[in-house]
Design an enzyme around this catalytic site. Structure first.
Site, PDB file in Angstrom:
ATOM      1  N   GLU A  47      18.443  16.925  15.229  1.00 11.42           N
ATOM      2  CA  GLU A  47      18.034  18.219  15.040  1.00 11.42           C
ATOM      3  C   GLU A  47      17.834  18.571  13.596  1.00 11.42           C
ATOM      4  OE1 GLU A  47      19.238  23.060  16.122  1.00 11.42           O
ATOM      5  OE2 GLU A  47      20.600  21.318  16.290  1.00 11.42           O
ATOM      6  N   GLU A 146      19.913  28.835  21.682  1.00  9.95           N
ATOM      7  CA  GLU A 146      21.107  28.864  20.784  1.00  9.95           C
ATOM      8  C   GLU A 146      20.812  30.217  19.974  1.00  9.95           C
ATOM      9  OE1 GLU A 146      23.332  25.918  17.919  1.00  9.95           O
ATOM     10  OE2 GLU A 146      21.221  25.934  17.855  1.00  9.95           O
TER      11      GLU A 146
END
Length: 152
Positions: A47, A146
């Site tokens: 990520e 998120e």
């Protein structure tokens, strides 16, 4: 699927001065990790995290950098975890990035920009459009949220 963290540029160190060494170490670690994960039939996810707001010292910052590293590692069980919040902050151009990196994507995360709040809060990202684009590309994975809740 498991997020494999890239690490941070050491405090007081010039990013450009250590970039080559950090990339070499990261690639070696990813090959080792990918081999272990393959024994368990698991996918490792890289990520990119923006270094403008979230973490100025995080090593992996853009999907372009992640794609180049994934190519160098050359393991099919390593994929891109594309967090659209970070991608928008670092590069924008989400449609192009989704289309370009779609073959590498193993997971999508979302939050509204700029406040990193709920996807339906006011902000820069048009999630109905993004979801339609993902569907048209054939994305069948999960979309993780998120974010920092604005309310309770």
């Amino acid at each position: 699927r498991i997020h494999v963290m890239a690490g941070r540029v050491p405090l007081g160190t010039d990013r450009a001065a250590v970039a080559g060494e950090m990339e070499t170490t990261f690639i070696e670690n990813l090959r080792y990790t990918a081999d272990l994960l393959s024994q368990e039939d698991m996918i490792g996810l890289l990520e990119p995290i923006n270094n403008r707001i979230t973490d100025p010292h995080y090593y992996l910052n853009t999907p372009h950098q992640a794609a180049a590293i994934l190519e160098k590692v050359g393991r099919p069980n390593l994929k891109l975890q594309l967090d659209l919040f970070h991608c928008q902050i670092m590069d924008g151009n989400l449609s192009h990035n989704l289309e370009t990196y779609f073959p590498l994507i193993g997971h999508i995360q979302i939050a509204q920009v700029p406040g990193r709040h709920e996807p339906d809060s006011p902000g820069e990202l048009n999630f109905p459009y993004i979801f339609e684009l993902l569907e048209s590309l054939g994305y069948t994975g999960y979309v993780g949220c998120e974010y920092a809740p604005k309310g309770e």
